[in-house]
Write a protein that holds these residues in place. Sequence first.
Motif, PDB file in Angstrom:
ATOM      1  N   ILE A 249       7.013  -4.545  -4.829  1.00 58.95           N
ATOM      2  CA  ILE A 249       7.587  -4.977  -3.646  1.00 58.95           C
ATOM      3  C   ILE A 249       8.848  -5.929  -3.982  1.00 58.95           C
ATOM      4  CG2 ILE A 249       6.302  -7.220  -3.189  1.00 58.95           C
ATOM      5  CD1 ILE A 249       6.231  -6.211  -0.395  1.00 58.95           C
ATOM      6  N   ASN A 250       9.097  -6.523  -5.207  1.00 56.43           N
ATOM      7  CA  ASN A 250      10.382  -7.180  -5.178  1.00 56.43           C
ATOM      8  C   ASN A 250      11.296  -6.333  -6.117  1.00 56.43           C
ATOM      9  OD1 ASN A 250       9.052  -7.422  -7.527  1.00 56.43           O
ATOM     10  ND2 ASN A 250       9.305  -9.610  -7.826  1.00 56.43           N
ATOM     11  N   HIS A 251      11.104  -4.996  -6.244  1.00 54.03           N
ATOM     12  CA  HIS A 251      12.092  -4.119  -6.790  1.00 54.03           C
ATOM     13  C   HIS A 251      13.435  -4.321  -6.142  1.00 54.03           C
ATOM     14  CE1 HIS A 251      14.391  -0.570  -7.897  1.00 54.03           C
ATOM     15  NE2 HIS A 251      13.700  -0.346  -8.947  1.00 54.03           N
ATOM     16  N   PRO A 252      14.567  -4.453  -6.594  1.00 55.87           N
ATOM     17  CA  PRO A 252      15.846  -4.691  -5.908  1.00 55.87           C
ATOM     18  C   PRO A 252      15.911  -3.557  -4.630  1.00 55.87           C
ATOM     19  CG  PRO A 252      16.360  -4.973  -8.022  1.00 55.87           C
ATOM     20  CD  PRO A 252      14.872  -4.315  -8.025  1.00 55.87           C
ATOM     21  N   LYS A 253      15.668  -2.375  -4.964  1.00 53.52           N
ATOM     22  CA  LYS A 253      15.838  -1.380  -3.917  1.00 53.52           C
ATOM     23  C   LYS A 253      14.785  -1.406  -2.760  1.00 53.52           C
ATOM     24  CE  LYS A 253      18.177   2.309  -6.665  1.00 53.52           C
ATOM     25  NZ  LYS A 253      18.073   3.382  -7.471  1.00 53.52           N
ATOM     26  N   VAL A 254      13.329  -1.887  -3.019  1.00 58.26           N
ATOM     27  CA  VAL A 254      12.811  -2.286  -2.022  1.00 58.26           C
ATOM     28  C   VAL A 254      13.179  -3.371  -1.131  1.00 58.26           C
ATOM     29  CG1 VAL A 254      10.239  -2.715  -1.658  1.00 58.26           C
ATOM     30  CG2 VAL A 254      10.875  -1.025  -3.342  1.00 58.26           C
ATOM     31  N   LEU A 255      13.708  -4.193  -1.743  1.00 58.31           N
ATOM     32  CA  LEU A 255      14.100  -5.453  -1.154  1.00 58.31           C
ATOM     33  C   LEU A 255      15.383  -5.345  -0.236  1.00 58.31           C
ATOM     34  CD1 LEU A 255      13.955  -8.213  -4.159  1.00 58.31           C
ATOM     35  CD2 LEU A 255      12.407  -7.982  -1.797  1.00 58.31           C
ATOM     36  N   LYS A 256      16.070  -4.307  -0.589  1.00 56.92           N
ATOM     37  CA  LYS A 256      17.177  -3.899   0.118  1.00 56.92           C
ATOM     38  C   LYS A 256      16.572  -3.326   1.598  1.00 56.92           C
ATOM     39  CE  LYS A 256      21.571  -5.015  -0.607  1.00 56.92           C
ATOM     40  NZ  LYS A 256      21.654  -5.894   0.350  1.00 56.92           N
ATOM     41  N   LEU A 257      15.771  -2.282   1.274  1.00 58.21           N
ATOM     42  CA  LEU A 257      15.369  -1.578   2.461  1.00 58.21           C
ATOM     43  C   LEU A 257      14.511  -2.656   3.390  1.00 58.21           C
ATOM     44  CD1 LEU A 257      14.433   1.589   2.261  1.00 58.21           C
ATOM     45  CD2 LEU A 257      12.061   0.816   2.124  1.00 58.21           C
ATOM     46  N   LEU A 258      13.739  -3.518   2.792  1.00 55.59           N
ATOM     47  CA  LEU A 258      12.924  -4.372   3.715  1.00 55.59           C
ATOM     48  C   LEU A 258      13.875  -5.329   4.289  1.00 55.59           C
ATOM     49  CD1 LEU A 258      10.238  -6.160   1.351  1.00 55.59           C
ATOM     50  CD2 LEU A 258       9.914  -5.079   3.384  1.00 55.59           C
ATOM     51  N   GLU A 259      15.119  -5.694   3.743  1.00 51.19           N
ATOM     52  CA  GLU A 259      15.979  -6.483   4.440  1.00 51.19           C
ATOM     53  C   GLU A 259      16.494  -5.719   5.794  1.00 51.19           C
ATOM     54  OE1 GLU A 259      19.519  -7.472   1.983  1.00 51.19           O
ATOM     55  OE2 GLU A 259      19.884  -9.345   3.097  1.00 51.19           O
ATOM     56  N   SER A 260      17.015  -4.530   5.584  1.00 53.55           N
ATOM     57  CA  SER A 260      17.423  -3.815   6.536  1.00 53.55           C
ATOM     58  C   SER A 260      16.329  -3.634   7.719  1.00 53.55           C
ATOM     59  CB  SER A 260      17.937  -2.554   6.413  1.00 53.55           C
ATOM     60  OG  SER A 260      17.677  -1.930   5.209  1.00 53.55           O
ATOM     61  N   TYR A 261      15.131  -3.308   7.242  1.00 56.23           N
ATOM     62  CA  TYR A 261      14.051  -3.030   8.081  1.00 56.23           C
ATOM     63  C   TYR A 261      13.681  -4.546   8.987  1.00 56.23           C
ATOM     64  CZ  TYR A 261       8.994  -2.754   9.497  1.00 56.23           C
ATOM     65  OH  TYR A 261       7.783  -2.957  10.411  1.00 56.23           O
ATOM     66  N   LEU A 262      13.641  -5.740   8.372  1.00 60.96           N
ATOM     67  CA  LEU A 262      13.643  -7.066   9.157  1.00 60.96           C
ATOM     68  C   LEU A 262      14.636  -7.108  10.120  1.00 60.96           C
ATOM     69  CD1 LEU A 262      11.997  -8.861   6.210  1.00 60.96           C
ATOM     70  CD2 LEU A 262      10.787  -8.041   8.255  1.00 60.96           C
TER      71      LEU A 262
ATOM     72  N   THR B 271       0.724  -1.057  -0.155  1.00 55.99           N
ATOM     73  CA  THR B 271       0.011   0.063   0.058  1.00 55.99           C
ATOM     74  C   THR B 271       0.849   1.182   0.116  1.00 55.99           C
ATOM     75  OG1 THR B 271      -1.585  -1.241   1.346  1.00 55.99           O
ATOM     76  CG2 THR B 271      -2.024   1.148   1.053  1.00 55.99           C
ATOM     77  N   MET B 272       1.971   1.134   0.646  1.00 54.79           N
ATOM     78  CA  MET B 272       2.858   2.453   0.717  1.00 54.79           C
ATOM     79  C   MET B 272       3.555   2.602  -0.467  1.00 54.79           C
ATOM     80  SD  MET B 272       4.496   2.375   4.681  1.00 54.79           S
ATOM     81  CE  MET B 272       5.300   0.814   4.425  1.00 54.79           C
ATOM     82  N   LEU B 273       3.930   1.368  -1.183  1.00 53.21           N
ATOM     83  CA  LEU B 273       4.812   1.430  -2.302  1.00 53.21           C
ATOM     84  C   LEU B 273       3.926   2.143  -3.439  1.00 53.21           C
ATOM     85  CD1 LEU B 273       6.701  -1.785  -1.716  1.00 53.21           C
ATOM     86  CD2 LEU B 273       7.860   0.501  -1.882  1.00 53.21           C
ATOM     87  N   GLU B 274       2.673   1.990  -3.322  1.00 55.53           N
ATOM     88  CA  GLU B 274       1.706   2.408  -4.702  1.00 55.53           C
ATOM     89  C   GLU B 274       2.162   1.253  -5.769  1.00 55.53           C
ATOM     90  OE1 GLU B 274       1.782   6.620  -4.562  1.00 55.53           O
ATOM     91  OE2 GLU B 274       0.526   6.615  -2.730  1.00 55.53           O
ATOM     92  N   ASP B 275       2.831   2.063  -6.928  1.00 60.57           N
ATOM     93  CA  ASP B 275       2.994   1.395  -8.089  1.00 60.57           C
ATOM     94  C   ASP B 275       4.472   0.698  -8.035  1.00 60.57           C
ATOM     95  OD1 ASP B 275       0.533   2.007  -8.889  1.00 60.57           O
ATOM     96  OD2 ASP B 275       1.165   3.850 -10.062  1.00 60.57           O
TER      97      ASP B 275
END
Length: 178
Positions: free
Chosen positions: A154-167, A147-151
Amino acid sequence: MKELALNILDLLENSAAAKAENIMLIIYENTDKIHIELKDDGSGIDGNPNRLLDPFYSSKNKKIGLGLPFVKEIVTLCQGSMDIQGKPGSGTNISFNLPKGCIDLPPLGNIVSTIITFITLHPEINFKYEHVIGEKFSIFDSQEFKTMLEDVPINHPKVLKLLESYLENNLKNLYGGN
Ligand SMILES: Nc1ncnc2c1ncn2[C@@H]1O[C@H](COP(=O)(O)OP(=O)(O)OP(=O)(O)O)[C@@H](O)[C@H]1O
Ligand SMILES: [Mg+2]
């Protein structure tokens, strides 16, 4: 397998193969035990759920299926418990409990890597992950991120990097201090 996280990845792949749209992973730890639970809304199980533990049973195009038998082996070695519930059309729920004192208990391992790998491969699946350690807990919901990412996928490499550090940060907070 040397890490429970790899067994978990296999179970998540089973849910994806069963066409689940929503998957929830719960890890509950205290000083005595680790409890792992996977719930999905995939095809469910036709017949006795325990036959899934047979290494010679697989609905995939092959003669053996080792994901669940591997989990069962750890449960047996550690004298833990395991439960498989599922009916056609009502999804599947697999849970197991392992005593932490067991010498044969593999470490949980890299659970963040399991989650990132799974999201990379199955961005369309809504994935929830709840990790409780004693009094502390962390919750992740891929739907909220989408929802936050809009278009942006979620598996965009930059998003994955962000998710990884978040987790990873969430986990650090969970394990760090008391
Ligand atoms: N979440 C699930 N929903 C529906 N069926 C499942 C689920 N998990 C497992 N199964 C069924 O149980 C079978 C055995 O699973 P298991 O993980 O042991 O082996 P596999 O996935 O077939 O092969 P492998 O894990 O070795 O690649 C699967 O082929 C599938 O038919
Ligand atoms: Mg499998």
